[in-house]
Design a protein around this motif. Structure first.
Motif, short mmCIF file in Angstrom:
data_model
loop_
_atom_site.label_atom_id
_atom_site.label_comp_id
_atom_site.label_asym_id
_atom_site.label_seq_id
_atom_site.Cartn_x
_atom_site.Cartn_y
_atom_site.Cartn_z
N UNK A 1 0.94 -1.22 -0.01
CA UNK A 1 0.03 -0.02 -0.12
C UNK A 1 0.69 1.00 0.05
N UNK A 2 0.74 1.95 -0.98
CA UNK A 2 1.77 3.27 -0.98
C UNK A 2 1.38 4.15 0.11
N UNK A 3 2.40 4.81 0.59
CA UNK A 3 2.21 5.76 1.76
C UNK A 3 1.06 6.81 1.72
N UNK A 4 1.20 7.39 0.51
CA UNK A 4 0.14 8.20 0.31
C UNK A 4 0.29 9.78 1.02
N UNK A 5 -0.70 10.43 1.09
CA UNK A 5 -0.74 11.67 1.63
C UNK A 5 -2.04 11.99 2.61
N UNK A 6 -1.71 12.60 3.78
CA UNK A 6 -2.98 12.92 4.46
C UNK A 6 -3.98 13.98 3.95
N UNK A 7 -5.17 14.05 4.27
CA UNK A 7 -6.12 15.36 3.64
C UNK A 7 -5.53 16.76 3.63
N UNK A 8 -5.01 16.90 4.73
CA UNK A 8 -4.35 18.29 5.02
C UNK A 8 -3.49 18.64 4.11
N UNK A 9 -2.52 17.78 3.29
CA UNK A 9 -1.80 18.31 2.39
C UNK A 9 -2.37 18.62 1.14
N UNK A 10 -3.52 18.03 0.75
CA UNK A 10 -4.42 18.26 -0.54
C UNK A 10 -5.00 19.50 -0.19
N UNK A 11 -5.54 19.74 1.09
CA UNK A 11 -6.13 21.31 1.53
C UNK A 11 -5.28 22.23 1.34
N UNK A 12 -3.98 22.23 1.85
CA UNK A 12 -2.93 23.20 1.84
C UNK A 12 -2.83 23.69 0.34
N UNK A 13 -2.76 22.51 -0.46
CA UNK A 13 -2.27 22.84 -1.76
C UNK A 13 -3.57 23.53 -2.61
#
Length: 356
Positions: free
Chosen positions: A151-163
């Protein structure tokens, strides 16, 4: 671990967290893996936490019955041994993103220490029903009889929100997108921070002085400070609060991944790469098999351990605004494949299957 929990919940699982944290930072935990004699220093605290975990787990089962599965978190080499005893006959899932022996070796350990930690890895994997790993390279470090899932590590939602927030500010004219470059991490050998420092020095030799923000502190920190001595365009920030990091990274044009030639560096796709892509940065990282396989054209690749190649890539993006914009768009598009709900769907399906 948080991404797995968020993703399982998004896929319809009810997840209850039973957590009594060992008050050690990730850096301190990794240091223990490199210096296993330090295990004795926190053994008593660990036993106390285990007693609390056992108490809470038994209380939960008295109220709710047996769970369908138990997920043991990242760096749970010891906790999975406890889980195996507490939850007999219940599938145990181990989030095994770090091999203790491999990590210690990367930090300079060798001999008996590495052999003991390799045995600890085997004990942990052997206690789990399913071991979750982040790359195929790590999966191949397990034995043929081990049940594993990548399973890829991925990114939490807050990183998408910041972008998204940064893109909205730029679109509204509230701020302009910079040409700044950011790196963040623990300065471990696998990250290859000295390669970044030498690339900054090479760019300065060419008359190019983009602003670098280097966040963190660790094993290679002093070496990086020495290499960059006298470069006024390199800013060091030894600590940024975790909740502030996504917004800070998203304000930079380019984020840097890993660049080492160590064995571990050739086996991983670091979380900072997923996070930086989600934040909308163009990402430059080393051209390794797992990164190219997983990330595709979402990042810019350079030869591992090559400061000149990294300097060339930075110069190429900063000298061509259109290429920089394309790299940022490709990174963001690729990042959408690694949201928590998408990457955990196979794990959710495995849990459903194990219930039949």
């Amino acid at each position: 671990m948080g991404i797995l929990i968020d993703g399982l919940r998004a896929n319809g699982c009810e997840v209850t967290e039973i957590n009594h944290p060992l008050e050690l930072s990730t850096a301190q935990r990794v240091d223990i893996l490199r210096k296993p004699w330090k295990l004795f220093g926190f053994a008593w605290d660990l036993l106390g936490l285990w007693r609390a975990l056992r108490r809470d787990a038994r209380a939960w089962m008295r109220r709710h019955g047996r769970p369908d599965a138990v997920l043991v978190g990242y760096m749970g080499h010891f906790d999975v041994l406890l889980a195996r005893r507490l939850f007999r006959g219940i599938p145990i899932i181990l989030d095994h993103m770090i091999f203790a022996g491999d990590t210690a070796k990367d930090r300079g350990a060798h001999g008996l220490r590495v052999r003991l930690l390799n045995r600890l890895d085997r004990m942990a994997i052997g206690s789990a029903t399913l071991t979750v790993l982040d790359t195929q390279e790590h999966q191949l470090m397990c034995r043929p009889g081990d049940q594993t899932m990548v399973i890829p590590v991925g990114a939490p939602a807050e990183w998408y929100a910041a972008g998204s927030a940064e893109a909205a500010r730029v679109a509204a004219g509230e701020t302009a997108r910079t040409n700044d470059i950011v790196f963040y991490g623990l300065y471990t050998p696998l990250q290859g921070a000295p390669v970044i420092a030498k690339a900054a020095r090479e760019l300065a030799r060419r008359g190019l002085t983009p602003h670098f923000t280097l966040i963190g502190k660790g094993q290679d920190y002093a070496k990086v400070r020495t290499i960059t001595h006298g470069l006024d365009n390199v800013e060091f920030r030894e600590w940024v609060e975790p909740e502030d990091l996504p917004a800070l990274v998203s304000s930079h044009a380019i984020s840097l991944g890993i660049f080492s030639t160590t064995s571990k560096g050739l086996h991983v796709v670091p979380n900072k790469v997923y996070q930086s892509m989600a934040a909308g940065c163009a990402v430059i990282t080393s051209d390794t098999a797992p990164q190219r396989r997983v990330l595709g054209d979402g990042v810019v690749y350079v030869k591992p351990g090559d400061p000149k190649a990294l300097a060339d890539a930075i110069e190429g993006l900063l000298g061509d605004p259109e290429a920089l914009k394309v790299a940022q768009v490709k990174a963001l598009e690729a990042s959408r494949r690694f949201s928590s709900d998408i990457i955990t769907k196979p794990l959710y399906q495995w849990i459903l299957h194990s219930m039949r």
